[in-house]
Design a protein around this motif. Structure first.
Motif, PDB file in Angstrom:
ATOM      1  N   UNK A   1      45.520  33.554  50.014  1.00 43.89           N
ATOM      2  CA  UNK A   1      44.677  34.321  50.943  1.00 43.89           C
ATOM      3  C   UNK A   1      45.512  35.005  52.016  1.00 43.89           C
ATOM      4  N   UNK A   2      46.694  34.456  52.311  1.00 41.74           N
ATOM      5  CA  UNK A   2      47.544  35.032  53.366  1.00 41.74           C
ATOM      6  C   UNK A   2      48.456  36.132  52.842  1.00 41.74           C
ATOM      7  N   UNK A   3      48.634  36.222  51.522  1.00 38.40           N
ATOM      8  CA  UNK A   3      49.641  37.128  50.971  1.00 38.40           C
ATOM      9  C   UNK A   3      49.124  38.555  50.830  1.00 38.40           C
ATOM     10  N   UNK A   4      49.914  39.546  51.247  1.00 34.35           N
ATOM     11  CA  UNK A   4      49.509  40.941  51.046  1.00 34.35           C
ATOM     12  C   UNK A   4      49.556  41.351  49.572  1.00 34.35           C
ATOM     13  N   UNK A   5      50.168  40.540  48.724  1.00 33.92           N
ATOM     14  CA  UNK A   5      50.252  40.869  47.290  1.00 33.92           C
ATOM     15  C   UNK A   5      49.029  40.374  46.516  1.00 33.92           C
ATOM     16  N   UNK A   6      48.120  39.718  47.221  1.00 38.46           N
ATOM     17  CA  UNK A   6      46.938  39.178  46.554  1.00 38.46           C
ATOM     18  C   UNK A   6      45.684  39.910  47.017  1.00 38.46           C
ATOM     19  N   UNK A   7      44.772  40.040  46.056  1.00 33.83           N
ATOM     20  CA  UNK A   7      43.440  40.609  46.316  1.00 33.83           C
ATOM     21  C   UNK A   7      42.456  39.452  46.122  1.00 33.83           C
TER      22      UNK A   7
ATOM     23  N   UNK B   1      30.945  32.043  44.867  1.00 31.44           N
ATOM     24  CA  UNK B   1      31.904  32.449  43.838  1.00 31.44           C
ATOM     25  C   UNK B   1      33.074  33.164  44.499  1.00 31.44           C
ATOM     26  N   UNK B   2      34.179  33.254  43.772  1.00 37.62           N
ATOM     27  CA  UNK B   2      35.317  33.998  44.310  1.00 37.62           C
ATOM     28  C   UNK B   2      36.199  34.468  43.171  1.00 37.62           C
ATOM     29  N   UNK B   3      37.062  35.405  43.506  1.00 39.67           N
ATOM     30  CA  UNK B   3      38.031  35.957  42.551  1.00 39.67           C
ATOM     31  C   UNK B   3      39.338  36.164  43.298  1.00 39.67           C
ATOM     32  N   UNK B   4      40.441  35.795  42.664  1.00 39.77           N
ATOM     33  CA  UNK B   4      41.769  36.040  43.236  1.00 39.77           C
ATOM     34  C   UNK B   4      42.620  36.734  42.179  1.00 39.77           C
TER      35      UNK B   4
ATOM     36  N   UNK C   1      46.977  41.148  37.964  1.00 36.34           N
ATOM     37  CA  UNK C   1      46.722  39.936  37.173  1.00 36.34           C
ATOM     38  C   UNK C   1      45.562  39.187  37.796  1.00 36.34           C
ATOM     39  N   UNK C   2      44.516  39.004  37.012  1.00 38.82           N
ATOM     40  CA  UNK C   2      43.371  38.212  37.476  1.00 38.82           C
ATOM     41  C   UNK C   2      43.767  36.741  37.343  1.00 38.82           C
ATOM     42  N   UNK C   3      43.930  36.068  38.460  1.00 34.47           N
ATOM     43  CA  UNK C   3      44.458  34.702  38.457  1.00 34.47           C
ATOM     44  C   UNK C   3      43.372  33.640  38.457  1.00 34.47           C
ATOM     45  N   UNK C   4      42.283  33.917  39.146  1.00 37.23           N
ATOM     46  CA  UNK C   4      41.254  32.897  39.318  1.00 37.23           C
ATOM     47  C   UNK C   4      39.917  33.563  39.508  1.00 37.23           C
ATOM     48  N   UNK C   5      38.906  33.053  38.824  1.00 37.26           N
ATOM     49  CA  UNK C   5      37.521  33.463  39.101  1.00 37.26           C
ATOM     50  C   UNK C   5      36.650  32.244  38.824  1.00 37.26           C
ATOM     51  N   UNK C   6      35.718  31.987  39.714  1.00 37.16           N
ATOM     52  CA  UNK C   6      34.819  30.851  39.511  1.00 37.16           C
ATOM     53  C   UNK C   6      33.503  31.109  40.227  1.00 37.16           C
ATOM     54  N   UNK C   7      32.437  30.690  39.565  1.00 35.75           N
ATOM     55  CA  UNK C   7      31.086  30.772  40.116  1.00 35.75           C
ATOM     56  C   UNK C   7      30.534  29.344  40.115  1.00 35.75           C
ATOM     57  N   UNK C   8      29.950  28.903  41.214  1.00 36.13           N
ATOM     58  CA  UNK C   8      29.369  27.552  41.249  1.00 36.13           C
ATOM     59  C   UNK C   8      28.400  27.391  40.076  1.00 36.13           C
ATOM     60  N   UNK C   9      28.384  26.226  39.442  1.00 36.39           N
ATOM     61  CA  UNK C   9      27.553  26.035  38.247  1.00 36.39           C
ATOM     62  C   UNK C   9      26.095  26.460  38.429  1.00 36.39           C
ATOM     63  N   UNK C  10      25.507  26.201  39.576  1.00 38.04           N
ATOM     64  CA  UNK C  10      24.100  26.525  39.784  1.00 38.04           C
ATOM     65  C   UNK C  10      23.814  28.009  39.899  1.00 38.04           C
ATOM     66  N   UNK C  11      24.855  28.823  39.990  1.00 35.86           N
ATOM     67  CA  UNK C  11      24.649  30.259  40.169  1.00 35.86           C
ATOM     68  C   UNK C  11      25.207  31.099  39.025  1.00 35.86           C
ATOM     69  N   UNK C  12      25.479  30.455  37.908  1.00 37.44           N
ATOM     70  CA  UNK C  12      26.031  31.208  36.767  1.00 37.44           C
ATOM     71  C   UNK C  12      24.937  31.984  36.051  1.00 37.44           C
TER      72      UNK C  12
END
Ligand code: COA
Length: 145
Positions: free
Chosen positions: A38-44, A56-59, A68-79
């Motif tokens: 979250x602190x890096x300027x190289x990350x979205x 949910x979030x995406x990194x 490069x899509x590194x991480x994506x997750x949605x809480x189970x109750x909101x999928x």
């Protein structure tokens, strides 16, 4: 998903992301890894929030014009509400000069593979034993601009 708002992730969101990591992954990222991302300027990084609660979030990393899509997750109750798709589409729209995009996904992760295919990612390489906990092959997928 009209009440869900996508916004830039902030350092203060790290604890919520850590809790979603633990809920969604057998190999969760640590709080330190999340804080660094979250602190890096190289990350979205974007979160999807519903009434102030992060659902949910995406990194992704953006390096030398490639993504490069590194991480994506949605809480189970909101999928299955379109939130995952909305996060990936926002990533592509907000970074129009980035190409190609790549990602790795567990071979058995049917929902994620379907999401990426629906967006236009194509499988290109199988990576033997790429994942731990449990050990599993990874599939690298690419989206050309
Ligand atoms: C993968 C994940 C992010 C999808 O998020 P989501 O918000 O539920 O997905 P969406 O509702 O936006 O679905 C978009 C498309 O993905 C596909 N899809 C999503 N979930 C699916 C499922 N369970 N089965 C089949 N296709 C699925 C469909 O093509 C869907 O389009 P459609 O609704 O028009 O059929 C979510 O399941 C998740 O958080 N999983 C756990 C974490 C994870 O595995 N992350 C990926 C690591 S690589």
């Amino acid at each position: 998903m009209s009440e869900v708002v996508i916004r830039a992730a902030r350092i203060g969101d790290a604890a919520a992301l850590e809790s979603i990591e633990r809920e969604c992954f057998s190999d969760p990222w640590s709080l330190d890894s999340l804080l660094s991302s979250l602190a890096s300027p190289l990350y979205y990084a974007r979160v999807a929030a519903d009434g102030g609660r992060i659902e949910a979030y995406l990194i992704a990393s953006l390096v030398l014009g490639e993504g490069e899509l590194l991480r994506i997750a949605v809480r189970p109750g909101n999928r299955a509400r379109g939130i995952g798709r909305a996060l990936v589409e926002a990533m592509l729209k907000e970074n129009p000069g980035i190409t190609p995009w790549r990602l790795d996904v567990r071979e058995s992760n049917y929902a994620a593979r379907k999401l990426y295919e629906a967006i236009g990612f194509k499988p290109v390489i199988r990576r033997r034993d790429y994942y731990e906990k449990p050990r599993e092959d990874g599939i690298m997928m690419i989206l050309e601009g």
